[in-house]
Structure formats: structure tokens, C-alpha cells
Scaffold this active site. Sequence first.
Site, PDB file in Angstrom:
ATOM      1  N   THR A  22       0.701  -1.423  -0.143  1.00 54.95           N
ATOM      2  CA  THR A  22      -0.041   0.129  -0.284  1.00 54.95           C
ATOM      3  C   THR A  22       1.134   1.058   0.438  1.00 54.95           C
ATOM      4  O   THR A  22       2.021   0.989  -0.299  1.00 54.95           O
ATOM      5  CB  THR A  22      -1.206  -0.604   1.297  1.00 54.95           C
ATOM      6  OG1 THR A  22      -2.337   1.183   1.106  1.00 54.95           O
ATOM      7  CG2 THR A  22      -0.264  -0.339   2.470  1.00 54.95           C
ATOM      8  N   LYS A  72       3.115   0.986  -4.103  1.00 52.81           N
ATOM      9  CA  LYS A  72       2.400   0.829  -5.287  1.00 52.81           C
ATOM     10  C   LYS A  72       3.161   1.005  -7.039  1.00 52.81           C
ATOM     11  O   LYS A  72       2.730  -0.399  -7.697  1.00 52.81           O
ATOM     12  CB  LYS A  72       0.738   1.653  -5.270  1.00 52.81           C
ATOM     13  CG  LYS A  72       0.153   0.446  -3.942  1.00 52.81           C
ATOM     14  CD  LYS A  72      -1.777   1.124  -4.422  1.00 52.81           C
ATOM     15  CE  LYS A  72      -2.302   0.668  -3.689  1.00 52.81           C
ATOM     16  NZ  LYS A  72      -3.811   0.697  -3.310  1.00 52.81           N
ATOM     17  N   ASN A  95      -1.075  -3.590  -6.136  1.00 53.30           N
ATOM     18  CA  ASN A  95      -1.233  -3.458  -4.205  1.00 53.30           C
ATOM     19  C   ASN A  95      -1.127  -5.334  -4.194  1.00 53.30           C
ATOM     20  O   ASN A  95      -1.155  -5.054  -3.195  1.00 53.30           O
ATOM     21  CB  ASN A  95      -2.520  -2.773  -3.920  1.00 53.30           C
ATOM     22  CG  ASN A  95      -3.669  -4.457  -4.661  1.00 53.30           C
ATOM     23  OD1 ASN A  95      -3.567  -4.933  -5.787  1.00 53.30           O
ATOM     24  ND2 ASN A  95      -5.179  -3.850  -4.186  1.00 53.30           N
ATOM     25  N   ASP A 121      -7.561  -3.422  -6.721  1.00 53.52           N
ATOM     26  CA  ASP A 121      -8.792  -2.473  -6.909  1.00 53.52           C
ATOM     27  C   ASP A 121      -9.895  -2.263  -7.347  1.00 53.52           C
ATOM     28  O   ASP A 121     -11.405  -2.434  -7.137  1.00 53.52           O
ATOM     29  CB  ASP A 121      -7.518  -1.195  -6.559  1.00 53.52           C
ATOM     30  CG  ASP A 121      -6.845  -1.247  -5.366  1.00 53.52           C
ATOM     31  OD1 ASP A 121      -7.021  -1.539  -4.691  1.00 53.52           O
ATOM     32  OD2 ASP A 121      -6.178  -0.262  -5.164  1.00 53.52           O
ATOM     33  N   GLY A 144      -5.052   7.890  -8.502  1.00 54.67           N
ATOM     34  CA  GLY A 144      -4.351   6.428  -8.676  1.00 54.67           C
ATOM     35  C   GLY A 144      -5.730   5.753  -7.858  1.00 54.67           C
ATOM     36  O   GLY A 144      -6.133   4.696  -8.944  1.00 54.67           O
ATOM     37  N   ARG A 179     -10.047  19.207 -10.189  1.00 54.93           N
ATOM     38  CA  ARG A 179      -9.835  20.329 -10.119  1.00 54.93           C
ATOM     39  C   ARG A 179      -8.426  20.334 -11.155  1.00 54.93           C
ATOM     40  O   ARG A 179      -8.386  21.313 -11.667  1.00 54.93           O
ATOM     41  CB  ARG A 179      -8.933  20.023  -8.022  1.00 54.93           C
ATOM     42  CG  ARG A 179      -8.878  21.437  -8.355  1.00 54.93           C
ATOM     43  CD  ARG A 179      -7.905  21.115  -6.788  1.00 54.93           C
ATOM     44  NE  ARG A 179      -6.828  20.192  -6.928  1.00 54.93           N
ATOM     45  CZ  ARG A 179      -6.512  20.391  -4.662  1.00 54.93           C
ATOM     46  NH1 ARG A 179      -6.999  20.981  -4.219  1.00 54.93           N
ATOM     47  NH2 ARG A 179      -5.310  18.824  -4.895  1.00 54.93           N
ATOM     48  N   LEU A 239      -7.393  19.849 -14.899  1.00 55.98           N
ATOM     49  CA  LEU A 239      -7.970  19.372 -15.736  1.00 55.98           C
ATOM     50  C   LEU A 239      -6.446  18.402 -16.255  1.00 55.98           C
ATOM     51  O   LEU A 239      -6.740  17.216 -16.709  1.00 55.98           O
ATOM     52  CB  LEU A 239      -8.143  20.443 -17.017  1.00 55.98           C
ATOM     53  CG  LEU A 239      -8.582  19.843 -18.068  1.00 55.98           C
ATOM     54  CD1 LEU A 239      -9.809  19.349 -18.060  1.00 55.98           C
ATOM     55  CD2 LEU A 239      -9.030  21.190 -18.745  1.00 55.98           C
ATOM     56  N   ARG A 241      -4.244  16.420 -14.844  1.00 60.68           N
ATOM     57  CA  ARG A 241      -4.438  15.029 -15.179  1.00 60.68           C
ATOM     58  C   ARG A 241      -5.562  14.285 -15.813  1.00 60.68           C
ATOM     59  O   ARG A 241      -5.296  12.586 -15.812  1.00 60.68           O
ATOM     60  CB  ARG A 241      -4.567  14.867 -13.361  1.00 60.68           C
ATOM     61  CG  ARG A 241      -3.273  15.620 -13.440  1.00 60.68           C
ATOM     62  CD  ARG A 241      -3.175  15.096 -11.709  1.00 60.68           C
ATOM     63  NE  ARG A 241      -2.322  13.810 -11.147  1.00 60.68           N
ATOM     64  CZ  ARG A 241      -2.471  13.282  -9.359  1.00 60.68           C
ATOM     65  NH1 ARG A 241      -3.378  13.746  -8.685  1.00 60.68           N
ATOM     66  NH2 ARG A 241      -2.581  11.528  -9.060  1.00 60.68           N
ATOM     67  N   LEU A 278     -14.755   6.306  -2.360  1.00 59.81           N
ATOM     68  CA  LEU A 278     -14.626   5.109  -2.246  1.00 59.81           C
ATOM     69  C   LEU A 278     -13.846   5.086  -0.909  1.00 59.81           C
ATOM     70  O   LEU A 278     -13.522   5.014   0.039  1.00 59.81           O
ATOM     71  CB  LEU A 278     -12.842   5.591  -3.110  1.00 59.81           C
ATOM     72  CG  LEU A 278     -13.303   4.575  -4.258  1.00 59.81           C
ATOM     73  CD1 LEU A 278     -14.457   4.362  -4.802  1.00 59.81           C
ATOM     74  CD2 LEU A 278     -12.156   4.109  -5.585  1.00 59.81           C
TER      75      LEU A 278
END
Length: 277
Positions: A63, A67, A88, A103, A131, A153, A155, A157, A217
Site C-alpha cells: 500500500t 504501489k 497492490n 482495486d 491512483g 480540479r 484538468l 491529470r 471510495l
Amino acid sequence: MAEKKAFVAGHPIAHSRSPKIHGHWLAKYGIEGSYRAIDVAPAEFAAFLASLGENGFRGGNVTIPHKEAAFAGVARRDHAADEIGAVNTLWFEDGVLWGGNTDGYGFAANLDDHAPGWAANGPAVVLGAGGASRAVIHALKERGIKDIRVVNRTLARAQELARHFGAAITAHGAGAVGELLADAGLLINTTSLGMHGDATLSADPAGLPDHAIVTDLVYVPLETPLLAAARTRGLKTVDGLGMLLHQAVPGFERWFGRKPEVTPELRRLIVADIEGQ
Ligand code: ATR
């Protein structure tokens, strides 16, 4: 036969709930095995990976913050790990160390459990482009959702994820949320905002159609402000704890040889842990 050994490695690791989950299953199924938390500093991670076999481990979880290092450090990877860009779950197979990512599996299995038929509910709006978002997008794609709108927030990414995952994914800045929700069937929060109540990127479930499903999540608190607002609006909601429980299933099966069940009893055990903190 020797005890079957597995671990979760992170830094810090003290608050990981994975030992409780795997410990519950080991006891329930009467398996002679162990699963323990190991604090591994980033500078020591490569050596830790290299020593797994000689230390008798069948595998384990990794974790934060390992990762990506695990992704780079294993001999072979499964398809999900390659798509998500992070590992993971580790195990030995054919004499080499494999890395997988469960995940996305955990995300989909949680919705299968609590909102059967969810995958017919496109388009999907995904808040966040980190991630966790990558794992969710992978799962949505695998389950056939053709219109996945990533809102972030930052853009750039979101655009990077759209390039990586292909034609089904579009990228949007925070200002576009309202418009994107109007015909969406799924809203997924992958940012940590539920924890901090920060509203730089906010999505109001009031703007969703009646058939929409909302999931977060974040599972501390179990009912995040987003889920509370969706419930008030009368929408189906699914909290994030089930993703944590389900993502543990494939690893346990590989190390200990039995596919474990995610039961209300296991959920109660982890809820008590969350509420007791
Ligand atoms: P994880 O692996 O949990 O997804 P991450 O890779 O650090 O963590 O990604 C965090 C996500 O939460 C990002 O989408 C981040 O937005 P930016 O890419 O713009 O940083 C989002 N996030 C975190 N804090 C936020 C805030 N205060 N407002 C809006 N978005 C936030």
C-alpha cells in the site's frame, strides 16, 4: 506443512485494516497461516521485495507509498496492474514474483454486491484523477461502460487518464460537473474530499437523474457528505467499505488456497474498528 505467510507492507502501516480482514478469514476457515503488517521505508522497499522468498512469504499486499515501486519491481504483472499502473497484490507463480492490482475488482464487486445491475447505468462521472481513479476507470471499462467522464480540479491529470484509457473516457475541469451529471447513471467519488469536507471539487447529487447510483471510495466516515446528499435526494448509494473488503479476496485466495467470503459479519468487524477509532 509450514505455516503460510503473507503481509501488508506500507509506510506508515499501523492503521491498515488488512490484518483484521485476513485474520478474520484465517480464523474462520481454520487455515494455518499468518498475515502481518510490516512497516517498510521507501529506501528499503527494493531489498524487502528481493527477500520475500527467502523469508518464506507466499506473497502479500503493498500500500501507500509502495504501489508504484512494486509495479516496477516485480518480474511479471497481470493485466489490471498494467492498466492501472500500480501493484497492490504480490504472489509467487512459476518461481517468479507476480504483481497484480485488485482495486478495480474490489470496486466492481462492491457494486455487484450492493447495486446489482449497476453496470447498465452509464454514463459514469468519476470525480478525481489520481491512483484510485485509475482503478475505477479500469473497472468501468472492463464492465462495458462506454461513456466515462473524468472530472478533476487539475484538468491536465484528467486529460492524461483520457489519453491512457482511450476513447470511452473524456476529461473535464471542476466547473463542468453540473452539466455532466444531468444524464449520468453513476457518480463515483475517488478523491479524499469526503474526509476533509473541502469543496474545491463539489458535485451535487440533486442534479442526477432518479435512477442514478452514487458511490464514494472514502469509507471514513461510512456515510460521506456526498452519500448523505444522495440519500436525501432519494438515490441509491453504496459506501466504500465493501471495496476494501472485496479487494482483499483475490490475494487471500492466492496465498491461502481458498476464496474467502465478504459477509455481514466481516463488515461489522471493520465497522466496529472504524467507529472505535
Ligand atoms: P489517490 O491514489 O487516493 O487517488 P492521489 O493520486 O493523490 O490519491 O489523487 C488525489 C485526487 O484527489 C486527485 O484527483 C486530486 O486532484 P488534483 O489532481 O487536482 O490534485 C483530488 N483532490 C485532492 N484534494 C483535493 C481538493 N482539495 N480539491 C479537489 N480535488 C482534490
